[in-house]
Motif scaffolding. Structure first.
Motif, PDB file in Angstrom:
ATOM      1  N   SER A 115       0.846  -1.096   0.089  1.00 19.34           N
ATOM      2  CA  SER A 115      -0.033   0.135   0.020  1.00 19.34           C
ATOM      3  C   SER A 115       0.680   1.227   0.087  1.00 19.34           C
ATOM      4  O   SER A 115       1.993   1.086   0.577  1.00 19.34           O
ATOM      5  N   VAL A 116       0.317   2.469  -0.792  1.00 22.42           N
ATOM      6  CA  VAL A 116       0.971   3.664  -0.688  1.00 22.42           C
ATOM      7  C   VAL A 116      -0.055   4.631  -0.459  1.00 22.42           C
ATOM      8  O   VAL A 116      -0.994   4.837  -0.954  1.00 22.42           O
ATOM      9  N   LEU A 117       0.867   5.442   0.400  1.00 23.05           N
ATOM     10  CA  LEU A 117      -0.019   6.734   0.709  1.00 23.05           C
ATOM     11  C   LEU A 117       0.648   7.963   0.395  1.00 23.05           C
ATOM     12  O   LEU A 117       1.793   8.250   0.750  1.00 23.05           O
ATOM     13  N   VAL A 118       0.392   8.726  -0.755  1.00 17.46           N
ATOM     14  CA  VAL A 118       0.893   9.793  -1.311  1.00 17.46           C
ATOM     15  C   VAL A 118       0.108  10.946  -0.513  1.00 17.46           C
ATOM     16  O   VAL A 118      -0.761  11.422  -1.117  1.00 17.46           O
ATOM     17  N   ASP A 119       0.658  11.618   0.474  1.00 20.68           N
ATOM     18  CA  ASP A 119       0.094  12.774   1.170  1.00 20.68           C
ATOM     19  C   ASP A 119       0.482  14.030   0.522  1.00 20.68           C
ATOM     20  O   ASP A 119       1.420  14.061   0.025  1.00 20.68           O
ATOM     21  N   GLU A 120      -0.397  14.767   0.815  1.00 19.46           N
ATOM     22  CA  GLU A 120      -0.188  16.349   0.284  1.00 19.46           C
ATOM     23  C   GLU A 120      -0.030  16.149  -1.015  1.00 19.46           C
ATOM     24  O   GLU A 120       0.860  17.091  -1.686  1.00 19.46           O
ATOM     25  N   ILE A 121      -0.779  15.376  -1.703  1.00 16.40           N
ATOM     26  CA  ILE A 121      -0.416  15.391  -3.193  1.00 16.40           C
ATOM     27  C   ILE A 121      -0.755  16.448  -4.156  1.00 16.40           C
ATOM     28  O   ILE A 121       0.026  16.796  -5.093  1.00 16.40           O
ATOM     29  N   SER A 122      -1.352  17.523  -3.584  1.00 16.43           N
ATOM     30  CA  SER A 122      -1.806  18.788  -4.352  1.00 16.43           C
ATOM     31  C   SER A 122      -0.686  19.599  -4.098  1.00 16.43           C
ATOM     32  O   SER A 122      -0.509  20.737  -4.736  1.00 16.43           O
ATOM     33  N   ARG A 123       0.295  19.293  -3.142  1.00 12.81           N
ATOM     34  CA  ARG A 123       1.574  20.158  -3.135  1.00 12.81           C
ATOM     35  C   ARG A 123       2.540  19.822  -3.859  1.00 12.81           C
ATOM     36  O   ARG A 123       3.848  20.343  -3.635  1.00 12.81           O
ATOM     37  N   CYS A 124       2.596  18.812  -4.745  1.00 14.41           N
ATOM     38  CA  CYS A 124       3.754  18.130  -5.214  1.00 14.41           C
ATOM     39  C   CYS A 124       4.230  18.849  -6.545  1.00 14.41           C
ATOM     40  O   CYS A 124       3.238  19.389  -7.212  1.00 14.41           O
ATOM     41  N   ARG A 127      -1.111  -3.260  -4.062  1.00 11.42           N
ATOM     42  CA  ARG A 127      -2.517  -3.498  -4.023  1.00 11.42           C
ATOM     43  C   ARG A 127      -3.279  -2.236  -3.950  1.00 11.42           C
ATOM     44  O   ARG A 127      -4.081  -1.783  -4.650  1.00 11.42           O
ATOM     45  N   PHE A 128      -2.911  -1.243  -2.930  1.00 12.22           N
ATOM     46  CA  PHE A 128      -3.812  -0.072  -2.763  1.00 12.22           C
ATOM     47  C   PHE A 128      -2.893   1.213  -2.862  1.00 12.22           C
ATOM     48  O   PHE A 128      -1.740   1.239  -2.488  1.00 12.22           O
ATOM     49  N   ARG A 129      -3.679   2.297  -3.772  1.00 13.57           N
ATOM     50  CA  ARG A 129      -2.673   3.399  -3.968  1.00 13.57           C
ATOM     51  C   ARG A 129      -3.865   4.581  -3.314  1.00 13.57           C
ATOM     52  O   ARG A 129      -4.995   4.766  -4.012  1.00 13.57           O
ATOM     53  N   TRP A 130      -3.269   5.354  -2.590  1.00 12.12           N
ATOM     54  CA  TRP A 130      -4.059   6.086  -1.578  1.00 12.12           C
ATOM     55  C   TRP A 130      -3.514   7.540  -1.666  1.00 12.12           C
ATOM     56  O   TRP A 130      -2.278   7.659  -1.908  1.00 12.12           O
ATOM     57  N   ALA A 131      -4.200   8.519  -1.811  1.00 14.04           N
ATOM     58  CA  ALA A 131      -3.540  10.002  -1.728  1.00 14.04           C
ATOM     59  C   ALA A 131      -4.492  10.867  -0.637  1.00 14.04           C
ATOM     60  O   ALA A 131      -5.723  10.566  -0.350  1.00 14.04           O
TER      61      ALA A 131
END
Length: 464
Positions: free
Chosen positions: A98-107, A133-137
């Motif tokens: 699983s991956v969490l891309v936090d603050e994706i709008s500041r990328c 499996r899981f892609r989260w942001a």
């Protein structure tokens, strides 16, 4: 909307009851999930807690700080220098479930583009991430939102936003119940690893099994709902991509599985609202338009056969198409008569008059199988005044004709100049009636084309 048991509350995550079914549905489909909300509303805590409860090999990246090397590691050639490998670290994405891309709008834009293949394809540098499996942001409301205070949160690229199957807006303090406020404020949960005794993991295995069994034979009502909702949103100028129509169907099926109940209107509306990517780039789809699209789609998909046919009749955009439906597939003359009666009232003078004029002669002769006596009578009341009009407007000098003040007279005259024979006679009758009754004629040429298309379609059905 509550599930039978609050799985998220068991993890120490509170205040998500209204959207819990949607979040659980995203776990079932394993489609990308995006959370949008103010800072401190528990977005990151929720997703990290889910990864802990499911025992996932998890990666949490802050997109505002991330470099590409953080994701893939440092490249180096293999021993025979035939290819490039990556030096992995505990933070690299290889091996993640699983991956969490936090603050994706500041990328940064260049990093956002690199994240595209991760979110969309589970790939980095063209290499498949086999275990992922899981892609989260997660993101704050972007700066395009009216009144938004997060100046560094930029609108998400629309192509990237469209890859997230569900986009869930997270509530703030004012949205919490008093009980949830107390639970959130309780400091005893700090640093505690989310552990529900395997309840979520066990339930997820069962849900995914049922979902995968149902997926090859997705209920037609779910597909009908998705198609109708996307079409109605499009008519309201809220564009939903064809790709998203399929993701909507997947999410609806998963939500039905998770709920453990027959489909219901409020659940489908919630999933539809969480399937609108516009929130990720700062647009706010009109709530009334979304509600209307949902209701129309629900009525079309989950009503009786007669009701579905009537909804399809009203959804048919062309008058020729409506006429053909009365010849083919109408459940009964009573159903067709009811649909026509509704259309004559709701579609406005011009369209109602045009259909009545084209259809009434065949209906009066008993040649339209989808119309009963009441439908024929309703058509007659609209059509007969049109068919009895005789030369009330002078088309030679329309602008100087006394008593003729309708603003579209000149346009009508120009349309008539290009016609001859029966087609001109029909158009002249229709224009005469509409002008004498001061009906709103937006585009006379289009009205005439619709009339002719309708007459041709009816003639084709009668002579078949």
């Amino acid at each position: 909307m509550r599930t039978k048991q609050s799985f998220l509350a068991r993890l120490g995550v509170y205040g998500f009851e209204a959207v819990e079914l949607v979040i659980l549905s995203a776990l079932v489909t394993e489609d990308p999930l995006l959370l949008i909300g103010n800072s401190g509303t528990g977005k990151t805590f929720l997703l990290n807690s889910i990864s802990e409860a499911l025992g996932l090999e998890h990666r949490h990246y802050n997109a505002s700080l991330i470099s590409f090397d953080d994701l893939v590691g440092f490249p180096y050639p293999d021993e025979d220098k035939s290819c490039v490998k990556f030096l992995e670290t505990p933070a690299t994405v290889w091996g993640a479930e699983s991956v969490l891309v936090d603050e994706i709008s500041r990328c940064k834009p260049e990093h956002q583009n690199r994240l595209f293949s991760l979110v969309h394809e589970r790939r980095i540098q063209g290499i498949s991430l086999e275990k992922l499996r899981f892609r989260w942001a997660a993101m704050n409301p972007c700066s395009a939102d009216h009144g938004n205070e997060y100046g560094g949160s930029e609108a998400l690229d629309q192509a990237l936003a469209d890859r997230f199957g569900l986009i869930v807006r997270v509530g703030d303090w004012r949205d919490l119940s008093l009980a949830n406020r107390k639970l959130v404020a309780d400091p005893s949960g700090d640093g505690v690893v989310a552990n529900d005794g395997g309840a979520l993991a066990t339930a997820l295995l069962q849900w995914q099994l049922r979902y995968r069994e149902a997926l090859p034979h997705c209920p037609s009502q779910i597909i009908d709902y998705a198609c109708a909702a996307v079409s109605h949103l499009g008519e309201a100028r809220i564009r939903i991509s064809p790709r998203r129509a399929r993701m909507l169907s997947r999410s609806l099926l998963a939500a039905t599985v998770v709920s453990g109940r027959a489909p219901n209107s409020s659940l489908f509306k919630l999933v539809l609202e969480c399937s609108l990517p516009q929130h990720a780039w700062g647009e706010e789809p009109r709530a009334a338009a979304v509600a209307a699209a949902h209701q129309a789609a629900w009525d079309l998909s989950f009503s009786t056969k007669d009701e579905r046919w009537i909804h399809e009749f009203h959804a048919q955009p062309t008058l020729a198409g409506k006429a053909k439906m009365l010849f083919n597939g109408c459940p009964s003359p009573d159903t067709g008569s009811s649909a026509v009666a509704q259309m004559l009232v709701s579609d406005g003078d011009v369209r109602a008059t045009t259909l009545a004029m084209a259809l009434y002669p065949a209906a009066a002769a008993g040649l339209v199988p989808g119309l009963g006596a009441e439908g024929i009578s309703d058509l007659g009341r609209v059509a007969q005044p049109v068919l009895s009009v005789n030369g009330k407007v002078s088309w030679r000098e329309p602008l100087t004709e006394k008593g003729t003040s309708h603003p579209k007279v000149a346009e009508c005259a120009n349309v008539l100049k290009r016609l001859d024979g029966a087609r001109r006679e029909r158009a002249e009758q229709l224009f005469n009636h509409l002008i004498v009754n001061n009906s709103f004629l937006h585009n006379p040429a289009q009205v005439e084309r619709e009339l002719d298309d309708c007459v041709v379609a009816i003639a084709g059905e009668v002579n078949r």
